[in-house]
Design a protein around this motif. Structure first.
Motif, PDB file in Angstrom:
ATOM      1  N   ALA A  28       0.950  -0.802  -0.606  1.00  0.00           N
ATOM      2  CA  ALA A  28      -0.352  -0.184   0.298  1.00  0.00           C
ATOM      3  C   ALA A  28       0.988   0.928   0.071  1.00  0.00           C
ATOM      4  O   ALA A  28       0.124   2.280  -0.387  1.00  0.00           O
ATOM      5  CB  ALA A  28      -0.949  -0.289   1.347  1.00  0.00           C
ATOM      6  N   GLU A  29       2.696   1.369   0.371  1.00  0.00           N
ATOM      7  CA  GLU A  29       2.865   2.413   0.597  1.00  0.00           C
ATOM      8  C   GLU A  29       4.169   2.888  -0.776  1.00  0.00           C
ATOM      9  O   GLU A  29       4.272   3.545  -1.122  1.00  0.00           O
ATOM     10  CB  GLU A  29       3.952   2.101   1.860  1.00  0.00           C
ATOM     11  CG  GLU A  29       3.130   1.615   3.037  1.00  0.00           C
ATOM     12  CD  GLU A  29       3.996   1.873   3.953  1.00  0.00           C
ATOM     13  OE1 GLU A  29       5.553   1.460   4.038  1.00  0.00           O
ATOM     14  OE2 GLU A  29       3.502   1.888   5.518  1.00  0.00           O
ATOM     15  N   LYS A  30       4.161   1.003  -1.633  1.00  0.00           N
ATOM     16  CA  LYS A  30       4.947   1.525  -2.679  1.00  0.00           C
ATOM     17  C   LYS A  30       4.654   2.718  -3.958  1.00  0.00           C
ATOM     18  O   LYS A  30       5.047   3.502  -3.750  1.00  0.00           O
ATOM     19  CB  LYS A  30       5.291   0.423  -3.048  1.00  0.00           C
ATOM     20  CG  LYS A  30       6.461  -0.198  -5.069  1.00  0.00           C
ATOM     21  CD  LYS A  30       6.840  -1.041  -5.255  1.00  0.00           C
ATOM     22  CE  LYS A  30       7.612  -1.107  -6.124  1.00  0.00           C
ATOM     23  NZ  LYS A  30       8.018  -1.629  -7.561  1.00  0.00           N
ATOM     24  N   VAL A  31       3.249   3.023  -4.175  1.00  0.00           N
ATOM     25  CA  VAL A  31       2.762   3.278  -4.964  1.00  0.00           C
ATOM     26  C   VAL A  31       3.338   5.039  -4.648  1.00  0.00           C
ATOM     27  O   VAL A  31       3.701   6.532  -5.892  1.00  0.00           O
ATOM     28  CB  VAL A  31       1.404   3.993  -5.459  1.00  0.00           C
ATOM     29  CG1 VAL A  31       0.727   4.604  -6.422  1.00  0.00           C
ATOM     30  CG2 VAL A  31       0.812   2.696  -5.818  1.00  0.00           C
ATOM     31  N   SER A  32       2.987   5.470  -3.014  1.00  0.00           N
ATOM     32  CA  SER A  32       3.289   6.824  -2.661  1.00  0.00           C
ATOM     33  C   SER A  32       4.715   6.762  -2.741  1.00  0.00           C
ATOM     34  O   SER A  32       5.517   8.047  -3.367  1.00  0.00           O
ATOM     35  CB  SER A  32       2.926   7.480  -1.448  1.00  0.00           C
ATOM     36  OG  SER A  32       3.245   6.345  -0.446  1.00  0.00           O
ATOM     37  N   MET A  33       5.866   6.258  -2.408  1.00  0.00           N
ATOM     38  CA  MET A  33       6.965   6.199  -2.397  1.00  0.00           C
ATOM     39  C   MET A  33       7.626   6.282  -4.255  1.00  0.00           C
ATOM     40  O   MET A  33       8.564   7.007  -4.396  1.00  0.00           O
ATOM     41  CB  MET A  33       7.906   5.364  -1.786  1.00  0.00           C
ATOM     42  CG  MET A  33       7.107   4.789  -0.399  1.00  0.00           C
ATOM     43  SD  MET A  33       7.931   3.266   0.199  1.00  0.00           S
ATOM     44  CE  MET A  33       9.433   3.191   0.497  1.00  0.00           C
ATOM     45  N   VAL A  34       6.769   5.801  -4.598  1.00  0.00           N
ATOM     46  CA  VAL A  34       7.592   5.670  -6.367  1.00  0.00           C
ATOM     47  C   VAL A  34       7.117   7.104  -6.999  1.00  0.00           C
ATOM     48  O   VAL A  34       7.660   7.692  -7.120  1.00  0.00           O
ATOM     49  CB  VAL A  34       7.382   4.845  -6.945  1.00  0.00           C
ATOM     50  CG1 VAL A  34       6.960   4.875  -8.477  1.00  0.00           C
ATOM     51  CG2 VAL A  34       7.429   3.643  -6.962  1.00  0.00           C
ATOM     52  N   ALA A  35       5.813   7.532  -6.316  1.00  0.00           N
ATOM     53  CA  ALA A  35       5.539   9.160  -7.180  1.00  0.00           C
ATOM     54  C   ALA A  35       6.108  10.732  -6.492  1.00  0.00           C
ATOM     55  O   ALA A  35       6.455  10.824  -6.773  1.00  0.00           O
ATOM     56  CB  ALA A  35       4.162   9.036  -6.140  1.00  0.00           C
ATOM     57  N   ASP A  36       6.795   9.477  -5.416  1.00  0.00           N
ATOM     58  CA  ASP A  36       8.132  11.253  -4.347  1.00  0.00           C
ATOM     59  C   ASP A  36       9.029  10.968  -5.114  1.00  0.00           C
ATOM     60  O   ASP A  36       9.756  11.711  -5.369  1.00  0.00           O
ATOM     61  CB  ASP A  36       8.226  10.461  -3.080  1.00  0.00           C
ATOM     62  CG  ASP A  36       6.483  10.533  -1.586  1.00  0.00           C
ATOM     63  OD1 ASP A  36       6.097  10.990  -2.458  1.00  0.00           O
ATOM     64  OD2 ASP A  36       7.115  10.225  -0.819  1.00  0.00           O
ATOM     65  N   VAL A  37       9.662   9.887  -5.905  1.00  0.00           N
ATOM     66  CA  VAL A  37      10.965   9.652  -6.695  1.00  0.00           C
ATOM     67  C   VAL A  37      10.969  10.239  -8.018  1.00  0.00           C
ATOM     68  O   VAL A  37      11.411  11.454  -8.065  1.00  0.00           O
ATOM     69  CB  VAL A  37      11.491   8.190  -7.543  1.00  0.00           C
ATOM     70  CG1 VAL A  37      12.137   7.957  -7.787  1.00  0.00           C
ATOM     71  CG2 VAL A  37      11.990   7.601  -5.827  1.00  0.00           C
ATOM     72  N   PHE A  38       9.120  10.132  -8.335  1.00  0.00           N
ATOM     73  CA  PHE A  38       9.096  10.876  -9.919  1.00  0.00           C
ATOM     74  C   PHE A  38       8.538  12.171  -9.361  1.00  0.00           C
ATOM     75  O   PHE A  38       8.859  13.087 -10.611  1.00  0.00           O
ATOM     76  CB  PHE A  38       8.091  10.370 -10.590  1.00  0.00           C
ATOM     77  CG  PHE A  38       8.452   8.729 -11.570  1.00  0.00           C
ATOM     78  CD1 PHE A  38       9.897   8.701 -12.034  1.00  0.00           C
ATOM     79  CD2 PHE A  38       8.883   7.886 -10.511  1.00  0.00           C
ATOM     80  CE1 PHE A  38      11.016   8.155 -13.015  1.00  0.00           C
ATOM     81  CE2 PHE A  38       9.957   6.698 -11.304  1.00  0.00           C
ATOM     82  CZ  PHE A  38      10.870   6.456 -12.777  1.00  0.00           C
ATOM     83  N   HIS A  39       8.391  12.954  -8.888  1.00  0.00           N
ATOM     84  CA  HIS A  39       8.173  14.097  -8.001  1.00  0.00           C
ATOM     85  C   HIS A  39       9.287  14.700  -8.445  1.00  0.00           C
ATOM     86  O   HIS A  39       9.086  15.866  -9.042  1.00  0.00           O
ATOM     87  CB  HIS A  39       7.210  14.625  -6.825  1.00  0.00           C
ATOM     88  CG  HIS A  39       6.193  13.981  -6.712  1.00  0.00           C
ATOM     89  ND1 HIS A  39       4.647  14.465  -8.521  1.00  0.00           N
ATOM     90  CD2 HIS A  39       4.734  13.305  -6.079  1.00  0.00           C
ATOM     91  CE1 HIS A  39       3.565  13.597  -7.944  1.00  0.00           C
ATOM     92  NE2 HIS A  39       3.488  12.948  -6.881  1.00  0.00           N
ATOM     93  N   SER A  40      10.231  14.257  -7.198  1.00  0.00           N
ATOM     94  CA  SER A  40      11.262  14.923  -6.903  1.00  0.00           C
ATOM     95  C   SER A  40      12.297  15.085  -8.503  1.00  0.00           C
ATOM     96  O   SER A  40      13.182  15.797  -8.715  1.00  0.00           O
ATOM     97  CB  SER A  40      12.180  14.172  -6.275  1.00  0.00           C
ATOM     98  OG  SER A  40      13.554  14.406  -6.302  1.00  0.00           O
ATOM     99  N   VAL A  41      12.023  14.204  -9.506  1.00  0.00           N
ATOM    100  CA  VAL A  41      12.825  13.942 -10.571  1.00  0.00           C
ATOM    101  C   VAL A  41      12.408  14.755 -11.805  1.00  0.00           C
ATOM    102  O   VAL A  41      12.570  14.520 -12.333  1.00  0.00           O
ATOM    103  CB  VAL A  41      13.590  12.649 -10.940  1.00  0.00           C
ATOM    104  CG1 VAL A  41      14.299  12.399  -9.702  1.00  0.00           C
ATOM    105  CG2 VAL A  41      12.445  11.751 -10.907  1.00  0.00           C
ATOM    106  N   ALA A  42      11.122  14.956 -11.982  1.00  0.00           N
ATOM    107  CA  ALA A  42      10.384  15.552 -12.858  1.00  0.00           C
ATOM    108  C   ALA A  42      11.303  16.358 -13.957  1.00  0.00           C
ATOM    109  O   ALA A  42      11.243  16.741 -14.882  1.00  0.00           O
ATOM    110  CB  ALA A  42       9.000  16.005 -12.305  1.00  0.00           C
ATOM    111  N   ALA A  43      11.206  17.818 -12.985  1.00  0.00           N
ATOM    112  CA  ALA A  43      11.810  19.166 -13.884  1.00  0.00           C
ATOM    113  C   ALA A  43      13.096  18.400 -14.291  1.00  0.00           C
ATOM    114  O   ALA A  43      13.556  19.466 -15.402  1.00  0.00           O
ATOM    115  CB  ALA A  43      12.217  19.866 -13.048  1.00  0.00           C
ATOM    116  N   LYS A  44      14.349  17.373 -14.163  1.00  0.00           N
ATOM    117  CA  LYS A  44      15.430  16.972 -14.723  1.00  0.00           C
ATOM    118  C   LYS A  44      15.431  15.985 -15.015  1.00  0.00           C
ATOM    119  O   LYS A  44      16.226  14.801 -15.606  1.00  0.00           O
ATOM    120  CB  LYS A  44      16.717  17.438 -13.421  1.00  0.00           C
ATOM    121  CG  LYS A  44      16.650  18.205 -12.887  1.00  0.00           C
ATOM    122  CD  LYS A  44      16.971  19.551 -13.820  1.00  0.00           C
ATOM    123  CE  LYS A  44      17.143  20.797 -13.637  1.00  0.00           C
ATOM    124  NZ  LYS A  44      18.171  21.648 -13.842  1.00  0.00           N
TER     125      LYS A  44
END
Length: 260
Positions: A28-44
């Motif tokens: 249940a936590e993985k989706v939000s954890m992966v989301a945090d990764v891609f929120h972080s890297v999206a701009a670059k």
């Protein structure tokens, strides 16, 4: 870090947990954890793709386009489409009578992709949908082609996602999965490990100010099913004539499957 330390751990996994890189986390936590990764890297994301692969990712994607068989007037789903490299090409191929859906679970990536393609003048035949690959919000037998490039390894339940893709694909349609995979030689594997776990995080820190996200990305590649395992997973949900091509010595593989 020794060579041995980059191997995927053999931790026990139960029905409530899944991998997040080399860690075991609650599903249940993985989706939000992966989301945090891609929120972080999206701009670059685009800049880092060019740096990480030395531009070779463009050749991998071009090969995917060449293998797509897509034609004018068809419907294409670019799943986990990120910043829209494949969607941009497909938009031009299918033309005004066709449709391309750029879908991604991460709204930051989707926003960057929409801005990028709009600035390129790509409008009219492309839609943007925030969607989870495990439960796609599209009708049965809807798309002529589905692509998922460098996204399947981040999905929690890969078999459920493949089954969902099979459902929304038309009979006669094809799925293309472009993903990091297992190098075919031991020598290349050692070089790749050194690059992934020593150089890549430092590059992420310098360019994106985020070493941890790129360490996760390297770990997620090692946890992804190898070429033969992914082929079997595709067959298990119904895909036929399933094959794969190793690219750059198996660092990346393109899997193909058809729905009949």
């Amino acid at each position: 870090m020794t060579t041995e330390s980059v191997n995927a751990p053999t931790q026990p996994e139960n029905n409530d947990t899944t991998d997040f890189g080399f860690k075991q986390v609650n599903k249940a936590e993985k989706v939000s954890m992966v989301a945090d990764v891609f929120h972080s890297v999206a701009a670059k994301y685009d800049v880092m793709n060019d740096l990480m692969s030395m531009g070779i990712h463009r050749l991998w994607k071009r090969y995917t386009i060449d293998c797509s068989g897509v034609k004018s007037g068809q419907r294409v789903l670019d799943l986990a489409g990120g910043t829209g490299d494949l969607a941009a090409k497909f938009s031009r191929i299918v033309g005004p009578k066709g449709q391309v859906v750029l879908a991604d679970i991460n709204h930051s990536m989707l926003k960057v992709g929409k801005e990028k393609l709009t600035n390129m003048g790509i409008i009219g035949n492309i839609d943007y949908v925030q969607a989870n690959a495990e439960s796609l919000p599209f009708p049965d037998n809807h798309f002529d082609l589905i692509t998922i490039a460098f996204g399947l390894r981040n999905v929690t339940d890969k078999s459920a996602a493949l089954a969902s893709m099979f459902r929304v694909l038309k009979p006669g349609g094809r799925l293309l999965v472009l993903e990091f995979s297992k190098p075919t030689s031991e020598a290349l594997s050692k070089v790749y490990d050194t690059y992934s776990f020593h150089i890549l995080p430092r590059m992420g820190q310098l360019v994106a100010n985020d070493a941890e996200s790129y360490r996760y990305l390297a770990e997620s590649i090692r946890m992804h099913p190898d070429q033969e395992t992914l082929k079997s997973m595709m067959q298990d949900v119904g895909f036929e004539q399933t094959t794969y091509d190793n690219l750059t010595g198996g660092i990346v593989a393109l899997h193909r499957g058809f729905k009949f």
